[in-house]
Design a protein around this motif. Structure first.
Motif, short mmCIF file in Angstrom:
data_model
loop_
_atom_site.label_atom_id
_atom_site.label_comp_id
_atom_site.label_asym_id
_atom_site.label_seq_id
_atom_site.Cartn_x
_atom_site.Cartn_y
_atom_site.Cartn_z
N PHE A 333 8.85 -64.61 -39.18
CA PHE A 333 9.48 -64.91 -37.89
C PHE A 333 8.67 -64.29 -36.76
O PHE A 333 8.37 -64.95 -35.75
CB PHE A 333 10.91 -64.37 -37.88
N GLY A 334 8.30 -63.03 -36.90
CA GLY A 334 7.56 -62.35 -35.85
C GLY A 334 6.20 -62.97 -35.58
O GLY A 334 5.84 -63.22 -34.42
N LYS A 335 5.47 -63.25 -36.62
CA LYS A 335 4.10 -63.75 -36.47
C LYS A 335 4.08 -65.20 -36.01
O LYS A 335 3.31 -65.57 -35.11
CB LYS A 335 3.37 -63.61 -37.80
N ALA A 336 4.91 -66.03 -36.62
CA ALA A 336 4.83 -67.48 -36.40
C ALA A 336 5.55 -67.93 -35.14
O ALA A 336 5.09 -68.86 -34.47
CB ALA A 336 5.41 -68.22 -37.61
N LEU A 337 6.67 -67.30 -34.80
CA LEU A 337 7.53 -67.85 -33.76
C LEU A 337 7.50 -67.07 -32.46
O LEU A 337 7.75 -67.65 -31.39
CB LEU A 337 8.97 -67.95 -34.28
N ILE A 338 7.22 -65.75 -32.52
CA ILE A 338 7.15 -65.00 -31.26
C ILE A 338 5.81 -64.27 -31.11
O ILE A 338 5.61 -63.56 -30.12
CB ILE A 338 8.32 -64.01 -31.11
N GLY A 339 4.90 -64.43 -32.06
CA GLY A 339 3.56 -63.90 -31.90
C GLY A 339 3.52 -62.39 -31.76
O GLY A 339 2.70 -61.86 -31.01
N ILE A 340 4.37 -61.68 -32.48
CA ILE A 340 4.41 -60.22 -32.43
C ILE A 340 4.25 -59.67 -33.84
O ILE A 340 4.89 -60.16 -34.78
CB ILE A 340 5.74 -59.72 -31.81
N THR A 341 3.43 -58.66 -33.99
CA THR A 341 3.18 -58.06 -35.31
C THR A 341 4.34 -57.14 -35.67
O THR A 341 4.19 -55.91 -35.74
CB THR A 341 1.85 -57.29 -35.31
N MET A 342 5.49 -57.74 -35.93
CA MET A 342 6.69 -56.97 -36.22
C MET A 342 6.52 -56.09 -37.46
O MET A 342 7.11 -55.02 -37.55
CB MET A 342 7.88 -57.91 -36.43
N GLU A 343 5.68 -56.53 -38.42
CA GLU A 343 5.52 -55.78 -39.66
C GLU A 343 5.02 -54.36 -39.44
O GLU A 343 5.22 -53.47 -40.26
CB GLU A 343 4.59 -56.52 -40.62
N CYS A 344 4.35 -54.15 -38.29
CA CYS A 344 3.82 -52.82 -37.98
C CYS A 344 4.92 -51.80 -37.74
O CYS A 344 4.67 -50.60 -37.74
CB CYS A 344 2.91 -52.89 -36.75
#
Length: 772
Positions: A333-344
């Protein structure tokens, strides 16, 4: 007393730095870099601080040094904790700012960044920071967290070049940089470019002839509309979405058995062809099961969330893998839809972006309420093809609401989908990201730094979709139009499509990105309209020819003074070969297929269990399906596709790396599909009444998509003549003995094999597999 000493020290320091100032001025005067008149925190200073300072003085409280944050204005302007009379930043006074004093210091005990960090600011970066402080050290919210703003179409000098609004933004920057756009590409190049960008296929001879012979002003525009209406358009767009959705035909891990998720791929093709609005396209995939009285189509769409790897190995901890699946959905969700590296932020507060670990697990909790297990079964028969929750697709479904699914008559279809638990599962912050280390309990929400979660929205995935498409959301539209720009132009306006955060690249044309994002939202999230805007622009229609001047001054074509030139994606290299030779089976949708593959690959990378332990090649027309339909076993993805940088679908990917290796040349020279295509096309041409030169010219047009120059024809004729003279009959028969497509009985083997070699050579031209 301390104040007086500090004040005296500041005077001495100022005198010292005045000498440094003179050196800096000289440095800047001799440098190709020039400081901007007005220094922007977002576009000039933040990247420097993010790369060099935020790891120790940024959002992550666990790693923060000296209790100092430089990413927040009020924190950076405070006095230092241990030296109350010293300030990190003093607006208007760099020499009173400890940040500046530290970065220019020669004392290794105080210099920043510390020498042992292996980080060092350049003289130009130091000068940039100094000028920013001198101008007031004004902070700005990160550009991508601010909603796009309406901008006026720029004024340009050369209006006659412009085709639509996109061109004004591109031309404005070109004029500022002193560049001129290239002339429009020739019609053959334009048609090839357009055909691959909209269908993933080369234009046919008939298409080329029609376009070349049509003198009307609407000729190009008409072909754009025809290609957007083609069923192949949905297949082309689906390739990009399969990478994002990490679609594969196996579960992954060592016991890598079969999964029957391909009907979801058929839905994606259908959705693109029907031009489903992007907000609906995503809402159905995120939360179709939570819509009122969801249809089977809406349920099928949620397969997007279940495409992740799933284990079938015994002896694992169920909860550990269940948490892994939820984490995958969160990161996607973070990478594909809002372009944020949430996994960090999964193990600690994000080091660069204003996303806390708690906020990560608030997003995580949206996906943590699914009726699934970490392991459901062992490797076995059809009951393991999909994991609960799943849905069965019946013949009645295919005859009605799911008519877009290409279902073989005898196939049992079950597809993994989403389904909520009857009661909410409690989510926790997982300390250090460990599945068993429960910290604070959290409820579904989103980072306020991006957009506060509206309390009126449902605290589930449907509410998450509403948050995503809230008109105030600063990221959703920007991220998607950037992905489509990347598909069309080879590189996004933001060159890091999965990272719009502090460590991501700044947009090359920020005003254009915002204009496109707002225009996309205001026009109903219409994807085909967005694509059409891009491919009908003068920017897109430029020649790809590069001058020495442009190569030197803008080698990466950031300013788009020419059309980009790059290699086709792996799937479209295959499609080109099959289509141009006449081998392509254009059947839409259906199960994945297993074409030719070197023997022993699967067998050498398997536990020996399950129906995918041995590679069973398909036959007949299944050998000639488009690259989109190639069977992807995660542990051993298709080798020819992998060598051309295709994704192995282990996780979400929003861009592919482009490499150049000798192995790619070996594939083009030796792959059975490529050789078979050369044989088949040669055989067809030999049956036509024409000269050798005419056959070579026709083959060249079918493969390279343009008329060959006479010098090119002369080289190929010479090579063909040499083959005819030197090739032995037995060698010719050996060359022709490739692939399963039936051999012709009435052709001379030497003549056939000689033309086959010429066609193989044409396939191996760099131009053949490049978009120009």
């Amino acid at each position: 007393m301390f104040k007086r000493i500090y004040g005296f020290g500041l005077i001495i320091t100022s005198l010292t730095f005045q000498a440094c100032d003179n050196q800096e001025t000289t440095m800047i005067g001799n440098s190709s870099n020039k400081l901007p008149d007005e220094v922007s925190y977002n576009f000039h200073v933040r990247p420097i601080l993010s790369d060099n300072c935020f790891a120790c003085h940024g959002p992550d409280a666990n790693k923060r040094e000296a209790s100092l944050r430089l990413d927040i204005e009020e924190e950076a302007f405070r006095s230092l904790e241990k030296t109350p009379d010293v300030f990190a930043l003093v607006p208007g006074n760099p020499h009173a700012s400890e940040v500046y004093n530290r970065v220019v210091s020669d004392d290794p005990s105080v210099k920043m960044p510390p020498p042992d960090s292996n980080l060092k600011l350049t003289d130009f970066e130091i000068s940039m920071i100094k000028k920013w402080i001198s101008q007031g050290a004004e902070y700005e919210p990160h550009w991508s967290f601010l909603p796009p703003e309406k901008v006026k179409i720029p004024k340009v000098d050369h209006h006659d070049w412009v085709k639509n609004e996109i061109d004004y933004f591109i031309l404005k920057k070109l004029e500022e940089k002193g560049f001129k756009p290239n002339e429009e590409a020739d019609k053959e190049s334009l048609l090839k470019r357009l055909s691959f960008d909209l269908t993933g296929l080369p234009p046919s001879l008939e298409m080329m002839d029609d376009f070349l012979e049509d003198p009307s002003e609407d000729a190009y525009s008409n072909w754009v509309d025809r290609m957007l209406s083609s069923q192949a358009y949905g297949e082309k767009m689906a390739v990009y979405w399969m990478d994002i959705a990490r679609f594969a035909d196996s579960h992954g891990f060592q016991d890598d058995s079969y999964r029957s998720q391909w009907p979801w791929r058929d839905w994606v093709i259908h959705a693109f062809n029907e031009n489903m609005p992007y907000d609906q396209f995503i809402t159905w995939q995120l939360a179709g099961d939570l819509l009122p009285d969801p249809t089977k189509e809406q349920l099928l769409a949620t397969g997007f969330n279940r495409n992740h790897k799933i284990t079938e190995e015994g002896g694992i901890v169920d909860e550990e893998y269940r948490v892994m699946y939820v984490t995958d959905r969160t990161n996607t969700f973070g990478k594909a839809l809002i372009g944020i590296t949430m996994e960090c932020a999964g193990c600690h507060d994000h080091k660069y972006d204003p996303v806390s670990q708690k906020e990560y697990y608030q997003l995580y909790s949206f996906f943590n309420n699914i009726r699934e297990k970490g392991i459901e079964s062992v490797v076995g028969g059809p009951e393991t093809y999909a994991k609960r929750p799943f849905m069965e697709i019946t013949d009645e479904d295919v005859d009605s609401i799911l008519a877009f699914i290409n279902k073989p008559d005898t196939t049992q279809l079950i597809v993994s989908i989403m389904g909520e638990l009857d009661s909410a599962r409690t989510s926790y912050v997982l300390e250090r990201g460990s599945y068993e280390a429960h910290g604070e309990a959290v409820k579904p929400s989103m980072p306020e730094s991006i957009l506060a979660f509206n309390p009126e929205f449902e605290r589930n995935r449907l509410g998450l979709a509403k948050w995503l498409f809230d008109k105030k959301n600063p990221l959703t539209a920007r991220v998607f139009v950037n992905q489509i720009w990347q598909e069309i132009f080879g590189k996004g306006i933001v060159a890091t499509p999965g990272d719009f955060g502090m460590q991501g690249e700044l947009p090359s044309h920020p005003e254009l990105l915002d204009w496109l994002a707002l225009d996309f939202m205001e026009n109903g999230w219409d994807i085909k309209r967005l694509v059409r805007q891009m491919v009908t622009s003068a920017t897109y229609k430029q020649s790809a020819v590069i001058s020495d001047e442009k190569k030197e001054q803008d080698p990466e074509n950031i300013f788009l003074s020419r059309a980009p030139r790059y290699r086709l994606k792996a799937e479209f290299v295959r499609d080109l070969i099959l289509s141009s030779s006449g081998l392509l089976d254009a059947t839409l949708g259906g199960p994945s297929v297993k074409p030719y593959q070197p023997s022993g690959l699967w067998e050498g990378a398997t536990s020996g269990r399950g129906i995918l332990s041995v590679y069973k090649q398909d036959h007949g027309k299944d050998l000639y399906r488009r690259g989109l339909y190639n069977f992807i076993k995660r542990t051993v993805p298709p080798p020819a596709m992998t060598l051309f940088d295709a994704s192995n679908r282990d996780q979400c990917e929003v861009e592919r790396l482009i490499t150049n290796t000798p192995l790619q040349a070996l594939v083009m020279l030796n792959d059975p599909t490529m050789l078979e295509a050369s044989r088949v096309l040669a055989g067809k041409l030999l049956k036509e009444k024409m000269t050798a030169e005419q056959r070579i010219q026709k083959a060249f047009r079918m493969i390279v998509c343009r008329f060959p120059e006479q010098r090119e024809v002369d080289v190929l004729i010479k090579y063909h003549s040499g083959q005819l003279k030197t090739m032995a009959n037995e060698n010719a028969k050996a060359l022709l003995n490739v692939g399963e497509y039936p051999l012709e009985d009435d052709l001379d083997p030497v003549e056939w094999a000689s033309l086959m070699q010429v066609i193989s050579t044409i396939y191996n031209l760099e131009e053949t597999i490049s978009k120009t």
